[in-house]
Design an enzyme around this catalytic site. Structure first.
Site, short mmCIF file in Angstrom:
data_model
loop_
_atom_site.label_atom_id
_atom_site.label_comp_id
_atom_site.label_asym_id
_atom_site.label_seq_id
_atom_site.Cartn_x
_atom_site.Cartn_y
_atom_site.Cartn_z
N HIS A 109 0.25 -2.73 1.95
CA HIS A 109 0.93 -4.01 1.68
C HIS A 109 0.67 -5.01 2.81
O HIS A 109 1.54 -5.79 3.19
CB HIS A 109 2.43 -3.79 1.49
N THR A 150 2.73 -2.74 -8.53
CA THR A 150 2.93 -2.50 -7.10
C THR A 150 4.13 -1.58 -6.90
O THR A 150 5.24 -1.87 -7.35
CB THR A 150 3.15 -3.82 -6.35
N ARG A 192 10.79 -8.05 8.18
CA ARG A 192 9.78 -8.93 8.76
C ARG A 192 10.47 -9.89 9.74
O ARG A 192 11.02 -10.92 9.34
CB ARG A 192 9.04 -9.67 7.65
N TYR A 249 5.01 -16.59 7.48
CA TYR A 249 5.14 -15.75 6.30
C TYR A 249 3.78 -15.16 5.90
O TYR A 249 3.66 -13.95 5.67
CB TYR A 249 5.73 -16.55 5.13
#
Length: 388
Positions: free
Chosen positions: A278, A155, A164, A24
């Protein structure tokens, strides 16, 4: 302390964290092309070495949003950082403040804003996403005011979560329900140090800022489901009016990669922007920050404060980002690795290393203050082959 660089702390984090957590923190989206570019493009930024200049006195301090900082560096927001080490956000915030810099807490941090602010007893920065439930948003903003947050980072590059694949393969997000829970538990058991220190004694793991809407006894599956359903994809520039109705402190727009968006941020009264992709975790294939930064900095000039993140792994990288147009740099993975590998002491150590590396880079490029670091210390692109 044995590790001597961010890379060493990355290796230590890999040994200490359960597999799903390391993946992660370490991974990006899709094929991770942007993640790779972020470091590679910084590495090829060549600096002009200058000699016979008086560099006997170096000043590494700067001022951001009215606050003097010992370094042109802050700890950027990282989701779930609080399970990299026991109550990790608190440890990192204390390390940052001890070093004379700022810490920015993520909306999806394990430790909530009140817990961190009360623990460090100094104003921190706070990062916020736009959430569909405006009542909940209002409560978060009002809490930020109550806890004397020094700056709000909004953000904007996550209207939907990026894909991901590492998280899917590791079991963090791709195996909901009991199957995923068993996979994660097995991985945690293979890291007994982390399991005891963080998994058992680092509780609660309830994502403090959003715990009120996630509900009691919620887990990672609940969090990812909530994130998919509650991040607001309808947000436009007009929605900044809602934030400004409540928040009157410094407002920084995080996630800018386009010149026009930077100009729009200036036109709506933002105090700063963060040029950021990011961490390569959203849209794969976009430019690295190092590529996007110079044009964006030129587009807005002195209209707002330009910060940057992405790919920074050393004090030398910090100097490169400043030379490309940033006023300061937000560290991301660098402090996450250090926190996972060495707790708050690891974060303090990394900041000491970065400070020393900035000092050497300044001395050897012939500048004595942070304000002197600009494009003049860069080797022009056409001449870079001669610098190899």
């Amino acid at each position: 302390m044995k590790p001597v660089s961010v890379i060493d702390y990355r290796a230590l984090a890999k040994k200490r964290l359960p597999h799903f957590l390391f993946e992660y923190f370490d991974g990006g989206s899709y094929a991770e092309a942007t993640l790779r570019r972020s470091t590679a493009d910084l590495e090829i930024v060549a600096l002009r070495q200058r000699i016979l200049r008086d560099i006997s006195t170096l000043d590494l301090s700067t001022t951001l949003f009215g606050q003097k900082m010992a370094l042109p560096v802050a700890l950027g927001p990282i989701g779930l950082a609080g399970i990299a080490a026991r109550r990790g956000e608190i440890q990192a915030a204390k390390a940052a403040h001890a070093a004379g810099i700022q810490f920015c807490l993520s909306t999806v941090g394990v430790c909530g804003l009140a817990e961190v602010a009360d623990a460090v007893k100094q104003p921190i920065w706070y990062q916020l996403y736009m959430i569909r439930d405006r009542g909940f948003m209002r409560s978060l903003l009002e809490l930020a005011k109550e806890k004397r947050v020094a700056a709000l980072f909004f953000t904007v590059d996550m209207p939907v979560p990026g894909t991901r694949y590492r998280d899917n393969r590791s079991g963090l997000a791709g195996s909901p329900g009991i199957k995923g829970s068993i996979r994660r538990t097995w991985q945690a058991m293979r890291r007994p140090g982390w399991a005891w220190e963080v998994g058992i004694n680092g509780r609660p793991h309830s994502l403090g800022n959003v715990a009120p809407v996630l509900g009691k006894d919620s887990g990672l599956d609940d969090f990812f489901a909530w994130m998919r359903n509650n991040f607001d994809g309808s947000v436009t520039w007009k929605d900044l009016d809602f934030i400004r109705e409540i928040w009157d402190g410094p407002l920084i727009i995080k996630g800018i990669l386009d010149d026009e968006d930077a100009r729009l941020a200036a036109s709506v009264g933002a105090d700063g922007i963060v040029v950021s992709n990011h961490g390569g975790r959203q849209l794969d294939g976009v430019p690295s920050t190092a590529r996007a930064l110079p044009s964006i900095a030129n587009a807005v000039g002195d209209k707002l404060t330009v910060l940057a993140d992405g790919g920074v792994r050393s004090g030398l990288d910090v100097v490169r980002m400043l030379a490309l147009g940033a006023k300061a740099v937000l560290l991301g993975r660098a402090w996450a690795y250090a926190l996972a590998g060495g707790g708050g002491a690891g974060v303090s150590h990394i900041l000491q290393l970065i400070q020393a590396e900035i000092r050497v880079a300044m001395a050897l490029t012939g500048v004595t203050t942070i304000g002197e670091i600009d494009a003049n210390i860069l080797v022009p692109p056409d001449d870079r082959r001669n610098a190899i």
